[in-house]
Design an enzyme around this catalytic site. Structure first.
Site, PDB file in Angstrom:
ATOM      1  N   LYS A  17     -65.229  45.281   5.585  1.00  0.00           N
ATOM      2  CA  LYS A  17     -66.807  44.998   5.833  1.00  0.00           C
ATOM      3  C   LYS A  17     -67.155  46.449   6.549  1.00  0.00           C
ATOM      4  O   LYS A  17     -68.442  46.704   6.159  1.00  0.00           O
ATOM      5  CB  LYS A  17     -66.688  43.822   6.725  1.00  0.00           C
ATOM      6  CG  LYS A  17     -66.359  42.422   6.012  1.00  0.00           C
ATOM      7  CD  LYS A  17     -66.615  41.191   6.924  1.00  0.00           C
ATOM      8  CE  LYS A  17     -65.354  41.154   7.972  1.00  0.00           C
ATOM      9  NZ  LYS A  17     -64.176  40.946   7.368  1.00  0.00           N
ATOM     10  N   THR A 111     -59.786  47.361  16.521  1.00  0.00           N
ATOM     11  CA  THR A 111     -59.446  46.765  17.885  1.00  0.00           C
ATOM     12  C   THR A 111     -57.940  46.102  17.939  1.00  0.00           C
ATOM     13  O   THR A 111     -57.342  46.177  16.838  1.00  0.00           O
ATOM     14  CB  THR A 111     -60.284  45.787  18.299  1.00  0.00           C
ATOM     15  OG1 THR A 111     -60.699  44.662  17.254  1.00  0.00           O
ATOM     16  CG2 THR A 111     -61.821  46.404  18.877  1.00  0.00           C
ATOM     17  N   HIS A 165     -67.020  35.301  17.194  1.00  0.00           N
ATOM     18  CA  HIS A 165     -67.023  36.039  15.992  1.00  0.00           C
ATOM     19  C   HIS A 165     -66.693  35.219  14.772  1.00  0.00           C
ATOM     20  O   HIS A 165     -66.182  34.198  14.784  1.00  0.00           O
ATOM     21  CB  HIS A 165     -65.835  37.196  16.326  1.00  0.00           C
ATOM     22  CG  HIS A 165     -65.923  38.427  17.055  1.00  0.00           C
ATOM     23  ND1 HIS A 165     -65.935  38.139  18.458  1.00  0.00           N
ATOM     24  CD2 HIS A 165     -66.496  39.757  16.638  1.00  0.00           C
ATOM     25  CE1 HIS A 165     -66.360  39.421  18.993  1.00  0.00           C
ATOM     26  NE2 HIS A 165     -66.770  40.424  17.857  1.00  0.00           N
ATOM     27  N   LYS A 169     -61.619  37.393  11.737  1.00  0.00           N
ATOM     28  CA  LYS A 169     -61.172  38.547  12.901  1.00  0.00           C
ATOM     29  C   LYS A 169     -59.655  38.115  13.169  1.00  0.00           C
ATOM     30  O   LYS A 169     -59.518  37.016  13.597  1.00  0.00           O
ATOM     31  CB  LYS A 169     -61.985  38.377  14.027  1.00  0.00           C
ATOM     32  CG  LYS A 169     -61.622  39.288  15.014  1.00  0.00           C
ATOM     33  CD  LYS A 169     -63.020  39.394  16.285  1.00  0.00           C
ATOM     34  CE  LYS A 169     -62.486  40.439  17.318  1.00  0.00           C
ATOM     35  NZ  LYS A 169     -62.177  41.877  16.591  1.00  0.00           N
ATOM     36  N   THR A 176     -63.875  44.365  22.404  1.00  0.00           N
ATOM     37  CA  THR A 176     -65.119  44.309  23.503  1.00  0.00           C
ATOM     38  C   THR A 176     -64.977  43.542  24.811  1.00  0.00           C
ATOM     39  O   THR A 176     -65.581  44.067  25.735  1.00  0.00           O
ATOM     40  CB  THR A 176     -66.415  44.182  22.724  1.00  0.00           C
ATOM     41  OG1 THR A 176     -66.385  44.657  21.491  1.00  0.00           O
ATOM     42  CG2 THR A 176     -67.605  44.341  23.542  1.00  0.00           C
TER      43      THR A 176
HETATM   44  N1  LIG Z   1     -65.324  48.981  16.950  1.00  0.00           N
HETATM   45  C1  LIG Z   1     -66.412  48.503  16.597  1.00  0.00           C
HETATM   46  O1  LIG Z   1     -67.613  48.491  16.954  1.00  0.00           O
HETATM   47  C2  LIG Z   1     -66.054  47.331  15.632  1.00  0.00           C
HETATM   48  C3  LIG Z   1     -64.828  47.157  15.254  1.00  0.00           C
HETATM   49  N2  LIG Z   1     -64.411  46.225  14.269  1.00  0.00           N
HETATM   50  C4  LIG Z   1     -62.930  46.014  14.209  1.00  0.00           C
HETATM   51  O2  LIG Z   1     -62.665  47.059  13.123  1.00  0.00           O
HETATM   52  C5  LIG Z   1     -61.532  46.137  12.306  1.00  0.00           C
HETATM   53  C6  LIG Z   1     -62.073  46.034  10.817  1.00  0.00           C
HETATM   54  O3  LIG Z   1     -63.044  45.106  10.913  1.00  0.00           O
HETATM   55  P1  LIG Z   1     -63.490  44.433   9.252  1.00  0.00           P
HETATM   56  O4  LIG Z   1     -64.050  45.809   8.693  1.00  0.00           O
HETATM   57  O5  LIG Z   1     -64.441  43.495   9.754  1.00  0.00           O
HETATM   58  O6  LIG Z   1     -62.174  43.954   8.811  1.00  0.00           O
HETATM   59  P2  LIG Z   1     -62.044  43.732   7.100  1.00  0.00           P
HETATM   60  O7  LIG Z   1     -60.761  43.101   7.205  1.00  0.00           O
HETATM   61  O8  LIG Z   1     -63.156  43.262   6.461  1.00  0.00           O
HETATM   62  O9  LIG Z   1     -61.542  45.386   6.581  1.00  0.00           O
HETATM   63  C7  LIG Z   1     -60.543  45.923   6.861  1.00  0.00           C
HETATM   64  C8  LIG Z   1     -59.845  46.980   5.685  1.00  0.00           C
HETATM   65  O10 LIG Z   1     -58.869  47.442   5.796  1.00  0.00           O
HETATM   66  C9  LIG Z   1     -57.863  47.045   4.874  1.00  0.00           C
HETATM   67  N3  LIG Z   1     -56.425  47.402   5.427  1.00  0.00           N
HETATM   68  C10 LIG Z   1     -55.944  46.467   6.306  1.00  0.00           C
HETATM   69  N4  LIG Z   1     -54.711  47.284   6.501  1.00  0.00           N
HETATM   70  C11 LIG Z   1     -54.586  48.520   6.117  1.00  0.00           C
HETATM   71  C12 LIG Z   1     -53.900  49.691   6.372  1.00  0.00           C
HETATM   72  N5  LIG Z   1     -52.783  49.729   6.878  1.00  0.00           N
HETATM   73  N6  LIG Z   1     -54.359  50.873   5.899  1.00  0.00           N
HETATM   74  C13 LIG Z   1     -55.502  50.975   5.081  1.00  0.00           C
HETATM   75  N7  LIG Z   1     -56.313  49.846   4.828  1.00  0.00           N
HETATM   76  C14 LIG Z   1     -55.893  48.533   5.407  1.00  0.00           C
HETATM   77  C15 LIG Z   1     -57.990  45.679   4.667  1.00  0.00           C
HETATM   78  O11 LIG Z   1     -57.413  45.420   3.435  1.00  0.00           O
HETATM   79  P3  LIG Z   1     -56.695  43.826   3.439  1.00  0.00           P
HETATM   80  O12 LIG Z   1     -58.060  42.988   3.568  1.00  0.00           O
HETATM   81  O13 LIG Z   1     -56.284  44.000   2.169  1.00  0.00           O
HETATM   82  O14 LIG Z   1     -55.705  43.695   4.280  1.00  0.00           O
HETATM   83  C16 LIG Z   1     -59.615  45.775   4.569  1.00  0.00           C
HETATM   84  O15 LIG Z   1     -60.068  46.121   3.350  1.00  0.00           O
HETATM   85  C17 LIG Z   1     -60.927  45.220  13.179  1.00  0.00           C
HETATM   86  O16 LIG Z   1     -60.281  45.636  14.223  1.00  0.00           O
HETATM   87  C18 LIG Z   1     -62.516  44.935  13.927  1.00  0.00           C
HETATM   88  O17 LIG Z   1     -62.260  44.095  15.115  1.00  0.00           O
HETATM   89  C19 LIG Z   1     -65.402  45.737  13.492  1.00  0.00           C
HETATM   90  C20 LIG Z   1     -66.538  45.816  13.705  1.00  0.00           C
HETATM   91  C21 LIG Z   1     -67.144  46.586  14.886  1.00  0.00           C
HETATM   92  O1  LIG Z   2     -64.061  42.085  14.408  1.00  0.00           O
HETATM   93  C1  LIG Z   2     -65.456  42.517  14.647  1.00  0.00           C
HETATM   94  O2  LIG Z   2     -66.150  42.031  13.784  1.00  0.00           O
HETATM   95  C2  LIG Z   2     -65.771  43.143  15.701  1.00  0.00           C
HETATM   96  N1  LIG Z   2     -64.809  43.637  16.557  1.00  0.00           N
HETATM   97  C3  LIG Z   2     -64.857  44.482  17.709  1.00  0.00           C
HETATM   98  C4  LIG Z   2     -64.263  43.695  18.981  1.00  0.00           C
HETATM   99  O3  LIG Z   2     -63.338  43.336  18.636  1.00  0.00           O
HETATM  100  O4  LIG Z   2     -64.804  43.941  19.985  1.00  0.00           O
HETATM  101  C5  LIG Z   2     -66.222  44.799  18.008  1.00  0.00           C
HETATM  102  C6  LIG Z   2     -67.399  43.783  17.439  1.00  0.00           C
HETATM  103  O5  LIG Z   2     -67.128  42.883  18.476  1.00  0.00           O
HETATM  104  C7  LIG Z   2     -67.126  43.293  16.173  1.00  0.00           C
END
Ligand SMILES: NC(=O)C1=CN([C@@H]2O[C@H](COP(=O)(O)OP(=O)(O)OC[C@H]3O[C@@H](n4cnc5c(N)ncnc54)[C@H](OP(=O)(O)O)[C@@H]3O)[C@@H](O)[C@H]2O)C=CC1
Ligand SMILES: O=C(O)C1=N[C@H](C(=O)O)C[C@H](O)C1
Length: 276
Positions: A17, A111, A165, A169, A176
């Site tokens: 995502k 995270t 969330h 997740k 956060t």
């Molecule tokens: N700091 C911020 O502002 C934000 C942080 N986040 C964090 O970011 C992370 C990802 O969130 P989100 O995009 O929603 O999650 P998603 O599950 O949508 O995306 C993660 C992607 O990474 C892939 N993946 C998993 N393990 C690996 C690996 N070892 N190497 C390469 N690719 C991998 C997954 O594949 P598969 O599904 O096949 O496992 C998936 O396609 C979470 O920890 C979330 O909490 C999210 C939003 C904002």
């Molecule tokens: O998993 C998410 O979506 C998000 N993860 C981050 C967190 O764990 O704080 C940032 C945001 O809340 C979205």
């Protein structure tokens, strides 16, 4: 804009995502160039990262699950490279170490890293004199909420955090919420002194204690994206701070800023507020 060579960027978690949103943002940034797109999802291997992200034109960057070869490739570019990581709590620690080992600067949104892992990564980045940014939340609204919470904590002795969330997740509580609780705990006082002896009739009913008495409650539901409330209480009044994410685009200005800033760093920095 100058004629400088664009920053080579590898996106890890490119099919996720956040990864898709980051690829769209990089494609529109004139000073950045997507050089690699990593993701482990089997059905996305070989697909064009741009098309998967919803761009009308392909970027000619196929999704691959080969992180190390991609980091080695990026390390050959004229400009120092950056790896943006939005993957999974289980893999992010190793991903950061691999990137630093190849001289690629990590910008990490994933995270779920423990305090010990962050400390270890800070030492690793220090030894390599390599910048690394770990940002639990890239939205400006959350930075402002946290700053307001720090101010309010000087005047309120009772506070609890609720984070809400989407139910895909993996980690709880959110990164956060943990960071927000840490900021309040650093104010040098203990919150929420109990005035009665409490019994939890169901374990976890009162949430988890993050430090200095600050409780975090985690809600997971389809239909949610990312939301946080910090609720202060005192006799006769409640002060509520709330942040709502309605589109993951809100994180992109912070991600692009971090990609630019990490190149100026020689150590690990934690939190968006430190680079604004
Ligand atoms: N700091 C911020 O502002 C934000 C942080 N986040 C964090 O970011 C992370 C990802 O969130 P989100 O995009 O929603 O999650 P998603 O599950 O949508 O995306 C993660 C992607 O990474 C892939 N993946 C998993 N393990 C690996 C690996 N070892 N190497 C390469 N690719 C991998 C997954 O594949 P598969 O599904 O096949 O496992 C998936 O396609 C979470 O920890 C979330 O909490 C999210 C939003 C904002
Ligand atoms: O998993 C998410 O979506 C998000 N993860 C981050 C967190 O764990 O704080 C940032 C945001 O809340 C979205």
């Amino acid at each position: 804009m100058t004629n400088q060579t664009p920053i080579p960027v590898v996106v890890n978690g490119a099919a996720g995502k956040m990864g898709r949103e980051v690829i769209k943002a990089i494609a529109q940034a004139p000073d950045m160039n997507l050089v690699g797109a990593i993701d482990t999802t089997p059905e996305h291997q070989g697909k064009d990262a741009g098309e998967l992200a919803g761009l009308s034109e392909p970027l000619e960057i196929p999704i691959t699950n080969q992180l190390e070869p991609m980091l080695a490739f990026a390390s050959q570019e004229k400009q120092p490279g950056v790896m943006v990581d939005f993957t999974h709590p289980d893999s992010v620690y190793d991903n950061i170490r691999s990137a630093i080992a190849y001289g690629i600067r990590p910008v990490v949104g994933t995270t779920g890293l423990s305090p010990e892992q962050i400390q270890d990564l800070a030492e690793f980045a220090d030894k390599a004199s390599t910048g690394c940014l770990i940002i639990p939340n890239f939205s400006i609204g959350m930075v402002l909420l946290q700053q307001a919470a720090v101010v309010a904590s000087q005047y309120f002795d009772h506070v609890e955090i609720i984070e809400l969330h989407h139910n895909q997740k993996a980690d709880a509580p959110s990164g956060t919420a943990i960071q927000t609780a840490q900021m309040l705990a650093e104010m040098g006082k203990v919150f929420n002194c109990a005035i009665v002896e409490e019994t939890e009739k169901l374990p976890g009913a009162r949430g988890s204690v993050a430090g200095e008495g600050i409780r975090i409650h985690s809600v997971r539901l389809p239909g949610l994206i990312a939301h946080q409330e910090v609720i202060f209480g005192a006799p006769g009044q409640i002060y509520t701070l709330r942040h709502d994410t309605s589109d993951r685009a809100c994180y992109m200005p912070g991600v692009l800023l971090a990609i630019r800033k990490v190149l100026q760093l020689k150590s690990l920095v934690y939190g968006l507020e430190k680079i604004l």
